[in-house]
Every structure is written in C-alpha cells, then in structure tokens.
Design a protein around this motif. Structure first.
Motif, PDB file in Angstrom:
ATOM      1  N   UNK A   1     -12.559 -21.076 -52.470  1.00  0.00           N
ATOM      2  CA  UNK A   1     -13.103 -20.486 -53.215  1.00  0.00           C
ATOM      3  C   UNK A   1     -12.400 -19.833 -54.109  1.00  0.00           C
ATOM      4  N   UNK A   2     -10.621 -19.586 -53.874  1.00  0.00           N
ATOM      5  CA  UNK A   2      -9.873 -19.288 -54.521  1.00  0.00           C
ATOM      6  C   UNK A   2      -8.443 -20.840 -54.794  1.00  0.00           C
ATOM      7  N   UNK A   3      -9.548 -21.912 -54.750  1.00  0.00           N
ATOM      8  CA  UNK A   3      -8.578 -23.254 -55.084  1.00  0.00           C
ATOM      9  C   UNK A   3      -9.301 -24.123 -56.070  1.00  0.00           C
ATOM     10  N   UNK A   4     -10.992 -24.044 -56.116  1.00  0.00           N
ATOM     11  CA  UNK A   4     -11.898 -24.899 -56.625  1.00  0.00           C
ATOM     12  C   UNK A   4     -12.283 -23.651 -57.739  1.00  0.00           C
ATOM     13  N   UNK A   5     -13.949 -23.598 -58.100  1.00  0.00           N
ATOM     14  CA  UNK A   5     -14.787 -22.205 -58.611  1.00  0.00           C
ATOM     15  C   UNK A   5     -15.400 -21.693 -57.377  1.00  0.00           C
ATOM     16  N   UNK A   6     -15.033 -20.234 -57.860  1.00  0.00           N
ATOM     17  CA  UNK A   6     -14.826 -19.374 -56.951  1.00  0.00           C
ATOM     18  C   UNK A   6     -16.138 -19.280 -55.684  1.00  0.00           C
ATOM     19  N   UNK A   7     -17.855 -19.003 -57.348  1.00  0.00           N
ATOM     20  CA  UNK A   7     -18.826 -18.517 -56.603  1.00  0.00           C
ATOM     21  C   UNK A   7     -19.434 -20.020 -55.928  1.00  0.00           C
ATOM     22  N   UNK A   8     -18.745 -20.679 -56.449  1.00  0.00           N
ATOM     23  CA  UNK A   8     -19.903 -22.882 -55.559  1.00  0.00           C
ATOM     24  C   UNK A   8     -18.304 -23.266 -54.943  1.00  0.00           C
ATOM     25  N   UNK A   9     -18.122 -23.534 -54.263  1.00  0.00           N
ATOM     26  CA  UNK A   9     -16.718 -23.484 -53.169  1.00  0.00           C
ATOM     27  C   UNK A   9     -17.200 -24.580 -51.825  1.00  0.00           C
TER      28      UNK A   9
ATOM     29  N   UNK B   1     -18.453 -33.261 -53.925  1.00  0.00           N
ATOM     30  CA  UNK B   1     -17.576 -33.579 -55.019  1.00  0.00           C
ATOM     31  C   UNK B   1     -16.198 -32.400 -55.303  1.00  0.00           C
ATOM     32  N   UNK B   2     -16.345 -31.512 -54.439  1.00  0.00           N
ATOM     33  CA  UNK B   2     -15.160 -31.089 -53.649  1.00  0.00           C
ATOM     34  C   UNK B   2     -13.570 -31.902 -52.920  1.00  0.00           C
ATOM     35  N   UNK B   3     -15.000 -32.973 -52.602  1.00  0.00           N
ATOM     36  CA  UNK B   3     -14.021 -34.399 -51.792  1.00  0.00           C
ATOM     37  C   UNK B   3     -13.323 -35.134 -52.290  1.00  0.00           C
ATOM     38  N   UNK B   4     -13.625 -35.501 -54.017  1.00  0.00           N
ATOM     39  CA  UNK B   4     -13.826 -36.439 -54.826  1.00  0.00           C
ATOM     40  C   UNK B   4     -12.583 -35.606 -55.725  1.00  0.00           C
ATOM     41  N   UNK B   5     -12.575 -34.624 -55.915  1.00  0.00           N
ATOM     42  CA  UNK B   5     -11.676 -33.594 -56.886  1.00  0.00           C
ATOM     43  C   UNK B   5     -10.757 -33.684 -56.136  1.00  0.00           C
ATOM     44  N   UNK B   6     -10.421 -32.963 -54.508  1.00  0.00           N
ATOM     45  CA  UNK B   6      -9.325 -32.902 -53.502  1.00  0.00           C
ATOM     46  C   UNK B   6      -9.704 -33.742 -52.931  1.00  0.00           C
ATOM     47  N   UNK B   7      -8.751 -35.078 -52.554  1.00  0.00           N
ATOM     48  CA  UNK B   7      -9.491 -35.990 -51.394  1.00  0.00           C
ATOM     49  C   UNK B   7      -8.979 -36.175 -50.317  1.00  0.00           C
ATOM     50  N   UNK B   8      -7.251 -34.905 -50.985  1.00  0.00           N
ATOM     51  CA  UNK B   8      -6.793 -35.643 -49.252  1.00  0.00           C
ATOM     52  C   UNK B   8      -5.125 -33.379 -49.642  1.00  0.00           C
ATOM     53  N   UNK B   9      -4.557 -33.448 -48.960  1.00  0.00           N
ATOM     54  CA  UNK B   9      -3.441 -32.506 -48.532  1.00  0.00           C
ATOM     55  C   UNK B   9      -3.008 -32.599 -50.230  1.00  0.00           C
TER      56      UNK B   9
ATOM     57  N   UNK C   1     -23.022 -29.912 -39.929  1.00  0.00           N
ATOM     58  CA  UNK C   1     -21.765 -29.975 -39.599  1.00  0.00           C
ATOM     59  C   UNK C   1     -21.465 -29.414 -41.148  1.00  0.00           C
ATOM     60  N   UNK C   2     -21.676 -30.180 -41.005  1.00  0.00           N
ATOM     61  CA  UNK C   2     -21.164 -30.661 -42.883  1.00  0.00           C
ATOM     62  C   UNK C   2     -20.739 -32.241 -43.355  1.00  0.00           C
ATOM     63  N   UNK C   3     -20.600 -32.327 -44.198  1.00  0.00           N
ATOM     64  CA  UNK C   3     -19.963 -34.361 -43.657  1.00  0.00           C
ATOM     65  C   UNK C   3     -19.118 -33.952 -43.091  1.00  0.00           C
ATOM     66  N   UNK C   4     -18.386 -35.356 -43.582  1.00  0.00           N
ATOM     67  CA  UNK C   4     -17.002 -35.347 -42.239  1.00  0.00           C
ATOM     68  C   UNK C   4     -15.709 -35.090 -43.071  1.00  0.00           C
ATOM     69  N   UNK C   5     -15.641 -35.865 -44.553  1.00  0.00           N
ATOM     70  CA  UNK C   5     -14.737 -35.848 -45.405  1.00  0.00           C
ATOM     71  C   UNK C   5     -14.457 -34.528 -45.880  1.00  0.00           C
ATOM     72  N   UNK C   6     -15.824 -33.636 -46.253  1.00  0.00           N
ATOM     73  CA  UNK C   6     -15.129 -32.348 -46.119  1.00  0.00           C
ATOM     74  C   UNK C   6     -14.551 -31.362 -44.909  1.00  0.00           C
ATOM     75  N   UNK C   7     -15.347 -31.581 -43.570  1.00  0.00           N
ATOM     76  CA  UNK C   7     -14.657 -31.262 -42.541  1.00  0.00           C
ATOM     77  C   UNK C   7     -12.287 -31.657 -41.823  1.00  0.00           C
ATOM     78  N   UNK C   8     -12.341 -33.150 -42.594  1.00  0.00           N
ATOM     79  CA  UNK C   8     -11.205 -33.634 -42.451  1.00  0.00           C
ATOM     80  C   UNK C   8     -10.061 -32.585 -42.985  1.00  0.00           C
ATOM     81  N   UNK C   9     -10.561 -32.599 -44.381  1.00  0.00           N
ATOM     82  CA  UNK C   9     -10.140 -31.520 -45.429  1.00  0.00           C
ATOM     83  C   UNK C   9      -9.834 -30.175 -44.673  1.00  0.00           C
ATOM     84  N   UNK C  10     -11.057 -29.258 -44.482  1.00  0.00           N
ATOM     85  CA  UNK C  10     -10.861 -28.544 -43.532  1.00  0.00           C
ATOM     86  C   UNK C  10      -9.811 -28.206 -42.656  1.00  0.00           C
TER      87      UNK C  10
END
Lengths: 425, 425
Positions: free
Chosen positions: A256-264, A296-304, A73-82
């Motif tokens: 993809x259109x928030x961080x790195x398009x091919x590696x989000x 990595x993404x959650x460190x860069x974008x920890x919240x809304x 399912x992915x890590x919890x904090x990523x699911x929370x951002x999604x």
C-alpha cells in the motif's frame, strides 16, 4: 522556554505573547493537514506504469490465467515477493487483496470465532480474552479488537520496542492474554525499530503464553527506509524456529505504501498450521484474491532490487518533509522542556510527546487555527491517552512549504497549551 | 427407454448393453470437465482492454484520486452502475472488491456477530438461528452458513421460485428463521427466474418474520441472458417499499461473470439502515476497496447500453454450449423417464434430475470415465441431496466438441446407473 524554571509572572507574560501570536495565526485562516499517514500524489505517480503493464498478457509465470476464478493463496511470484519482504519461504506466505488490515481482521476473526487450533481454542471461549497493545500505537489495530470485543491492555514502548520485562510478567500472570499487536519496524507512530533482543523475547513468548496466543506482527514499513544503511529488523520467524514457537506469530505486510495505496497487494505470513486455519475461514469468504493486480505488481517490482530502487524514490520525496518537521521541532523545542521526539530512520510518522495534560489542548488550538492534527488519544486503545501527551505528526501528504507553515502553528500551539496548563496547575 | 414399463429381463439386457458401451468409453481415457461455473478464456478475453484502459488518468469523475486510500463505499460511478444492475438508487449501493461472496460473508457476519439493529439483534443471540435454503441451490451460500454455525432448512424450488406457501408457513411457525438465500434470476442451478408473485411474497416476509430476518438476494446473473426478450425479474426493493419491509432484503451482484472473473467489482445494495450496519463492521476491516479497478470497469462499461452489448458477446459464446447440452439431453432422454431438466433462458447452469438414488452413481461412473461432474449433493446444504437426484451441468468452459463428448458419456452413465438402481430395487 523551560516551564520548570519559570516564575508565575514569566508564565503570564509568555501566555500574553503567545496568545497574540496565536491570534495572528487565526487571522491567516489556514487550511493545512498533518493527519494522514498516506502517500502523496507524487509518490503514487511512481507506480503509474501499473495500469497497462501487462500488455495483454494475463498469464502468471506458471501459466495460470489470472483473469479467472481461483487460487486462494495468490500467484506464486507475488507470494515470493511477500516472502522476501517478510523473511519467510514462499510456502509460508499468502498474497491477498488490497488491504493488509483486511487480512489482520480475518486472522483476528479466525482466532476469535473459529480458533487457530480448532474451535475449542477460539478466543471467544476464553474468559476475558485480551490483547497486549504497545503504546503509543496504531488506532486501526485497536478498532479490530474493539469490534470483536477483545479487551486491550497497554504496555509502554521503549527505544528498543515494547517493554519486554512488563510484557513477560503480564503474560506469565495472565493466560487470558491471547494476542499482541506489534509494528516492529518504524513503529507507528514512534518510528522505533525493535532490537534483536526484543525480537528474540517476543518469539519466546509462545513458550509461556496460552497456546492460543498469537503475535500480530504488522510489518507495514518493512522496506520503508528514509536513510542509507538503515537499521535492520531481526527475522522473527528464525527466532521462533529457535524457540520452537513457529505457531505464535502471524506476519503482515502490503504494497500500500509502495505502489498505489488503495490498490496494492497484501501479504500474510505464518506457519503451515496458522495458514491452514486461516485458509479454512478465508475459503468460505472468497474464491480468491485479484490475481491480475498481483501480476501487475510483479511486473513493476519483479525482485528485491527493483523494490529497493523504487523505495529510494519514495525516500527522496518524503525526506525533505521529515527534515522540515524535525528542523522545526529542533528550532522550537530543543532547548525547552515542552516536548520530546525522536528522529525516525523510516516509516511515515514523527511522534511528539508534550508535557502531561497538553496534547488535547494542542490539537484543539491547531484545529481552530486551520491545522488538522491526528486526534490526541488516537494512538491509544479506546482513544484514551492516560497522560494526554502523545501527538502523531504525518508529514507525507503536504508540500514542504505547507509542512513548514503547519509546524510554525504547531510550535505556537504547543507553547501556548503548555503555558496555560502550567498556569492552571 | 422407460424403466417403469421395463421387465426384469429387459432391464438385464439393457444393463449388459450399457456396460459394454461404458467399457468402450473407459478405453478412450477421456479428460473432460463440466463442473466449473466460470467463464471460458474466450469470454474473459472480451474484457482484456481493462488493463491499460485508464491511459494514465486515475481520477474518478468527482476528482477522487483512485490511487490513494479511502472511500469505503466505492467510487460514485461504480455505485451508479451497480444501482442500475440491482434496480436501486446509487445511495443504496456500495461497490466493493473482487468478490460478491466476500460481501455476502461480511453481511452474514454483520448479522450474526454484530446485528443489523444493534448487538441485541445479532443472530448469535437467537436460539437455533436458521436460514431457509431453496434447493437445489448454490453450495458457497451453504458454506457461509456452515462456517458461522447457522442451521440450514431446505425448501423446494418450483418453476416460479421457492415454494412460497411452505416458506410463509415455516416463517410463521418459527421466529428463529433469520435469513433466506435467493438467486432470483437464472437460479443456480435450476435457471428459474422468480415470478412477480414470488418476488412480492418474498418482500412481504419481513412483515411476518423475526425483525432480524434478512433475505440474501444474490442477483449473480442479473444481466446474464442467453436469448432475446429475456424474462424480467421484478424489482424486489420496489416490492419491499410497497410492503414497508425495506430492511428485510440485502442485494448482491458482481461483474465476475461480466469482465474478468477473479478481478471484477462486487456490489451490495440495501436500505440505509442495513448499509450503515454493514459499514460499521466493514470500516474496521478495510480502509476501502480497490477504486482503480472500479474506475477501469467504468471505462469499459460506462452505462447499461455498453453492458448489454458486452453481455450479448458472452451469450454468443455460451449459447452453442448450452444448445449442445440441451440437444444431447433431448436426444437421449426426451422419450424416457430417466431424467428431467429445463431449458434456462440465461445463467451458467443446466440442472438435471435423475430418478431417485441415481445421482451419486452417475457422477462416480462419469468420473471413472474421465468426465468430471459437480459432486452429487453439492447443490444441497451439508452436501446431502435427500433423494440423490440432482446433478448440475456447467458447460461454459469446455469447447462445444468437448461438451458433446462429455454429454455422450453422461447419457451412458445416466442410463447405466438408472438401470442398475432399478435392478437393485
């Protein structure tokens, strides 16, 4: 320039003048590109802190070692951002790999081959299974259907979303309609944000459609606003709960259109029933997504708040390009009957409708003059725009100067193609 | 302890003694795990330089901005490393995302749904389409077939690979056999390296099989040696070229057990025909793999020398655990008729065969005593080991002390289950 009032003599004179202007453009041997709905290098650099952001700490908030296998399912904090992006609970969101298109295909394959309600509900077992496609729309949605052999039926977009009178009538009349593509916010390419009424009516489709029917709600531009006080999209899942149709919608988004398009990081949201059916297939295809990249993404974008501040930087880069396109269009066509367009409040595209039977000619003229445009027809299923009118303009990658230069060429090509089409008619 | 020579009285005495030993183990309330074929935290840490290794430079060797969309085949340098691992030209290798299992499923889906030689060759159109499965084997291969509804037929593993006399006879007799799973080096779980003769005979199967037949050559342990002067696997593609069967084999590998297990790079290798058929499907499911992560990997492992040095560090960590298992097995069973096993020269597993009708009982006894073993039957299609003999031991994650403790329990469980089975027979 108004073609409807022009005499044949006036048209011939315009043709001569425009052909001369076009020849002058050919002599410049330009090389410009308005095709690509992708971020510019400047936008990508906004997220360059991603590599190295973990500083040696690969543990997720719950202690999971993100380096190892597991965690479908992915890590919890990523699911929370999604979940916040999609307006859902984290329990109803899975965080995946680098492509929401992959999750859409996997979901379509789940529906087609295996069924969201068991194999007897699989779309492959439904004679003439069809998807509704609001047009103009996104070509990669169409190729998913084409690949799986699912027929596509078009329905026109309006300023408030798909024409819901038509959608409802079609679904009532045809229980083989088992899906519908939607880009509900800053629709690709029209830039339309579905109205609250449209969202409610889409949520209610589950009450009249085949139980196997699923809306594919591709919220690709959920946070991609270009102005302050942006339009708000109503929450589709809340509308589904109100209608008792929670199983009828699958939601998608990505960074993809928030961080790195091919590696989000991509997200899938839906009811527990839908996610369980999806997991059952997904679990045979992978042991889990790249959890390190999620962390990595959650460190860069920890919240809304962090996400909103980040998206403002994107808007600051994109806005001058959109404004360049729009001011060129205004200057060229505001007083004409040669084309129609809207000013989008976000997203990646400006959609331009020529007079009928002109779009292909415009794209060819521009290409011959060194200005690449998205192929005419690409915004319609099977590449066929029945009126040959729609052209998608994607100005994020070129510099403002290049956008201006490309739009000058676009103006001449639209005028020349329009005059010639009128002369030939 | 030899059951074949034991009197009923002797067996009853052993049972009493072993039951008492087992009770003493129960009282220890252990919590140990030999199930997981995954790297330990210590192994994962060997690659912790990956995050941050780009130092802000996201450009591939050919200038590609790895941050943006595109590049379905992966970046050139990653394809080159995959090519060296698989013994192919880089043109015949695609570098993908974090899961070779995903590429195997996508390849199986390509074969099943769309066909490697056009839709008329799709396996779904072949009555009773079957895969050959050498047993014991890898359960996740079986679930791919189960998910797609492809029947599985078993063939026994020998010390040189699958029993090729049987394989050839089966394929000659049945043109509905359209695939075969192989883990050719350090086979999961037996540790066998296919002999040169076996490789040549597998390459020649394309001459007698249905043209839609594809070997799925999962070279998961291609560089995972545990000793110096390791056995060499013959090059399957060279053998295919010699036999004129280049289209009959698809090769897979990944860095999952080289770098970070959940965040590595997967590889698919094959003929131009096969890769083109694969791309046609893949291109509808994604815009491309995570190129940034591929670039990170190439900075960490720029060539085969770097890769070999890195794998030696893995071997140094894993070897004591394998030696612990093997010396415990030797001490417990060398002079008995209770079980058979081989010493693998690499890979992740030691495969143990009990007397018939004992494996499930052993796994249950161990589980009740707090020692998790891979479920008996997991190494066979549909989870059914017809003789109920095979148990897969995976010692990489626990400490050496825990491996020793778990193996002490394993000894008692094998003996107790064997004696009880004999008494009941």
């Amino acid at each position: 320039m108004r073609l409807d009032q022009a005499t044949p003599e006036q048209l011939r004179q315009w043709e001569t003048e425009l052909a001369a202007q076009y020849q002058a453009i050919l002599d410049q041997k330009l090389n410009l590109d308005l095709t690509r709905g992708k971020p510019s290098a400047e936008q990508l650099s906004l997220s360059d802190a991603l590599d190295g952001i973990l500083a040696g700490d690969y543990k997720a908030a719950d202690g999971t070692d993100t380096r190892n296998y597991g965690g479908l399912d992915g890590i919890k904090e990523a699911r929370e951002l999604g979940a916040q992006v999609l307006g859902l609970d984290a329990a109803n969101v899975m965080a995946g790999g680098n492509s929401s298109l992959t999750m859409m295909f996997q979901a379509a394959m789940t529906g087609y081959q295996f069924g969201f309600n068991g194999v007897e509900s699989a779309w492959k077992n439904i004679d003439g299974a069809k998807f509704l496609c609001p047009v103009p729309g996104y070509d990669r949605h169409y190729t998913v259907c084409e690949q799986l052999g699912i027929e596509m039926v078009t329905v026109p977009m309006t300023a408030t979303g798909p024409d819901m009178d038509q959608v409802e009538a079609m679904i009532k009349a045809d229980q083989s309609i088992i899906g519908m593509w939607c880009v509900p916010k800053y629709s690709n390419p029209t830039g339309v944000v579905y109205s609250e009424d449209t969202v409610a009516r889409i949520a209610a489709l589950g009450k009249i459609a085949n139980p196997a029917f699923r809306v594919f709600w591709d919220n690709a531009y959920a946070v991609h606003d270009l102005m302050s006080n942006p339009p708000q999209l109503a929450n589709i899942m809340e509308a589904c709960v109100a209608a008792g149709t929670e199983d009828s919608v699958l939601q998608f988004a990505s960074t993809s259109k928030i961080t790195h398009a091919g590696a989000g990081v991509a997200f899938l949201g839906g009811s527990a029933n839908n996610l369980n059916a999806f997991r059952k297939v997904l679990g045979t295809t992978t042991i889990g997504p790249d959890k390190i990249n999620q962390l990595r993404h959650m460190k860069l974008l920890p919240n809304m708040d962090a996400l909103s501040a980040h998206m403002q930087k994107h808007a600051d880069i994109i806005n001058p390009r959109f404004e360049a396109v729009l001011s060129k269009l205004d200057a060229a066509f505001a007083d004409s009957d040669l084309g129609a367009w809207e000013k989008p409040a976000g997203g990646y595209f400006i959609s331009f409708d020529t007079q009928p039977n002109c779009a292909q000619a415009v794209v060819k003229l521009a290409a011959d003059a060194g200005v690449k445009l998205t192929p005419a027809g690409a915004t319609f299923p099977y590449g066929k725009d029945p009126e040959d009118r729609n052209i998608r303009l994607a100005p994020t990658v070129p510099s403002v100067a290049d956008v201006n230069a490309a739009m000058d060429v676009f103006e001449v090509c639209v005028k020349l193609a329009s005059v010639r089409t009128k002369l030939a008619s």
